[in-house]
Design a protein around this motif. Structure first.
Motif, mmCIF file in Angstrom:
data_model
loop_
_atom_site.group_PDB
_atom_site.id
_atom_site.type_symbol
_atom_site.label_atom_id
_atom_site.label_comp_id
_atom_site.label_asym_id
_atom_site.label_seq_id
_atom_site.Cartn_x
_atom_site.Cartn_y
_atom_site.Cartn_z
ATOM 1 N N UNK A 41 0.952 -1.442 0.046
ATOM 2 C CA UNK A 41 0.649 -0.133 -0.312
ATOM 3 C C UNK A 41 0.433 1.204 -0.244
ATOM 4 N N UNK A 42 2.177 1.260 0.654
ATOM 5 C CA UNK A 42 2.772 2.518 0.824
ATOM 6 C C UNK A 42 3.433 2.905 -0.138
ATOM 7 N N UNK A 43 3.753 2.193 -1.483
ATOM 8 C CA UNK A 43 4.296 2.340 -2.721
ATOM 9 C C UNK A 43 3.249 3.306 -3.192
ATOM 10 N N UNK A 44 1.802 2.487 -3.554
ATOM 11 C CA UNK A 44 1.304 3.485 -3.789
ATOM 12 C C UNK A 44 1.215 4.799 -3.317
ATOM 13 N N UNK A 45 0.816 4.906 -1.867
ATOM 14 C CA UNK A 45 0.761 6.084 -0.575
ATOM 15 C C UNK A 45 2.406 7.529 -1.535
ATOM 16 N N UNK A 46 3.181 6.641 -0.975
ATOM 17 C CA UNK A 46 4.729 7.285 -1.336
ATOM 18 C C UNK A 46 5.330 7.410 -2.516
ATOM 19 N N UNK A 47 5.197 6.662 -3.734
ATOM 20 C CA UNK A 47 6.089 6.397 -4.214
ATOM 21 C C UNK A 47 5.145 6.852 -6.130
ATOM 22 N N UNK A 298 -3.693 -17.979 -1.022
ATOM 23 C CA UNK A 298 -3.546 -16.279 -0.528
ATOM 24 C C UNK A 298 -4.596 -15.531 -1.948
ATOM 25 N N UNK A 299 -5.732 -15.116 -1.183
ATOM 26 C CA UNK A 299 -6.282 -14.040 -2.612
ATOM 27 C C UNK A 299 -5.187 -12.959 -3.086
ATOM 28 N N UNK A 300 -4.431 -13.051 -3.407
ATOM 29 C CA UNK A 300 -2.965 -12.413 -4.245
ATOM 30 C C UNK A 300 -3.894 -11.580 -5.082
ATOM 31 N N UNK A 301 -4.729 -11.305 -5.534
ATOM 32 C CA UNK A 301 -4.824 -10.094 -6.645
ATOM 33 C C UNK A 301 -6.149 -9.453 -5.856
ATOM 34 N N UNK A 302 -7.067 -9.674 -4.874
ATOM 35 C CA UNK A 302 -7.444 -9.181 -4.142
ATOM 36 C C UNK A 302 -6.875 -8.248 -3.108
ATOM 37 N N UNK A 303 -5.476 -8.624 -2.227
ATOM 38 C CA UNK A 303 -5.057 -8.620 -1.723
ATOM 39 C C UNK A 303 -3.787 -6.981 -2.071
ATOM 40 N N UNK A 304 -3.169 -7.703 -3.714
ATOM 41 C CA UNK A 304 -3.211 -6.416 -4.018
ATOM 42 C C UNK A 304 -3.655 -5.158 -3.865
ATOM 43 N N UNK A 305 -4.787 -5.012 -5.109
ATOM 44 C CA UNK A 305 -6.261 -4.429 -5.131
ATOM 45 C C UNK A 305 -7.088 -2.785 -4.107
ATOM 46 N N UNK A 306 -6.827 -4.372 -2.941
ATOM 47 C CA UNK A 306 -7.036 -3.588 -1.146
ATOM 48 C C UNK A 306 -6.166 -2.683 -0.730
#
Length: 395
Positions: A41-47, A298-306
């Protein structure tokens, strides 16, 4: 562009809504440890978001940054780095004081230091370049509009104190067994010390914004519309926050053996109960029964999207913050107070939605209601102060 303080208040409320809501998507993350989804999430927040929005919504971003002095870039980055420590110790504040009391105390310190330190430093050291664009506390207090704005800041701090008292009352009234389960390591002394550090470090975000004002000015000179001129500062500032959080999350990945989760289709059994309801200090229920093999997927796609949604929502608090600050005129120093009060307002609303106050006494409900009402009043008073300044300048 003529400033519009009441539009500024609305924009700060939107920023507070984003800040108070960003953690909600994380609750949908499954089978990932805190450090994993926090970094994604931080990669989206900070970069991604700060560089993307600044590039597409302002003029000549890289040219504007290139013409800045090393002092400006370093101070903006360095204060962002310090702010990152505040975010990391926020979890420890919750650990020792609990959510309600910890939030009130930490944000109270953050609001007070972030709002009042720049004008006080400006009074004591007028030539200190970091706060060059800020009015001094003496200059603010010499006008009717300034006194009204300072009164609004005082009302805000009172509202935060009432909200903290409500949280303390709620936690004191919890059954002892439930209290120990919720705050097993409650320590008022440790909590206050950590909250003080957390609040002061978190206030460094406001200092970084002040340090980067020449970036804003250069962006406006390059042709950027005034309302977007705060955006080019955020990539430099948030790079500092990213540095702190990246190092900490990677260290936790190594320490907890969770680095595999970014690409794995299945989680290890010992991490199966981790997810978006934990923290870096309490990531999951290690004592839970061993899960069935199907429960390890692991719901990989869902985890990345959320995680991306949470990180983007987090960024929008400062997207709206910088817009709101451009509308506050000379008293944009009060923007930090508006931001802190808005966060508490909307975080408390989410708390009600998720029934965090269910079972609390009438006294606790009256206190939190009074605290929220006081914070709303504070935002109106600060808006009136900035509006009066516009009319003083015009006359």
């Amino acid at each position: 562009m003529t400033p519009n303080p009441f539009l500024g208040v609305v924009l700060h409320w939107l920023g507070g809504l984003a800040s108070g809501s960003f953690y909600v998507p994380y609750k949908a993350v499954k089978k990932w440890s805190w450090e994993t989804y926090w970094l994604v999430g931080g990669i989206f927040s900070w970069i991604i978001c700060p560089w993307g929005f600044a590039f597409f919504m302002t003029k000549d971003l890289f040219g504007v940054l290139h013409q800045q002095s090393m002092n400006t870039l370093f101070c903006t980055y360095f204060f962002g780095l310090l702010w990152g420590f505040g975010g990391l110790t926020y979890g420890l504040t919750m650990r020792y004081l609990g959510l309600s009391l910890g939030t009130g105390v930490a944000l109270g310190y953050c609001a007070a230091f972030g709002t009042l330190v720049p004008p006080i430093i400006k009074m004591l050291a007028p030539n200190f370049f970091v706060f060059t664009g800020s009015p001094s506390i003496v200059e603010i207090a010499q006008s009717k509009s300034g006194l009204v704005t300072l009164a609004g800041v005082g009302v805000c701090l009172l509202g935060i104190a009432i909200a903290a008292l409500a949280g303390y009352t709620k936690e004191q009234q919890m059954p002892e067994e439930q209290k120990k389960k919720a705050i097993k390591e409650f320590s008022f002394k440790k909590g206050i010390l950590v909250a003080t550090f957390c609040g002061i470090m978190s206030a460094c975000f406001a200092f970084a914004l002040q340090a980067g004002k020449s970036i804003n000015a250069a962006s406006e000179a390059a042709g950027t519309d005034k309302i977007w001129t705060g955006l080019p500062t955020l990539p430099v500032l948030l790079l500092g926050g990213f540095t702190t959080n990246f190092i900490w999350c990677v260290l936790l990945n190594f320490k907890n053996g969770t680095g595999y989760q970014y690409l794995a289709a299945y989680v290890k059994p010992e991490h199966a109960h981790h997810g978006g309801t934990g923290s870096e200090h309490a990531p999951g229920d290690a004592a839970a029964p061993a899960p069935a093999p199907a429960d390890l997927k692991i719901p990989v796609l869902g985890n990345y999207l959320f995680s991306a949604l949470a990180g983007t929502t987090w960024y929008f608090q400062f997207f709206f913050y910088t817009m709101g600050a451009t509308q506050m005129g000379k008293y944009d120093f009060a923007s930090w107070t508006l931001h802190m009060s808005s966060i508490i307002i909307f975080a408390t609303i989410w708390g009600w939605i998720f029934h965090e106050w269910k079972g609390s006494s009438k006294k606790a409900h009256l206190l939190i209601g009074g605290g929220i009402a006081t914070l709303v009043l504070a935002t109106v008073v600060i808006g009136v102060g900035a509006w009066l300044k516009l009319h003083e300048t015009a006359s």
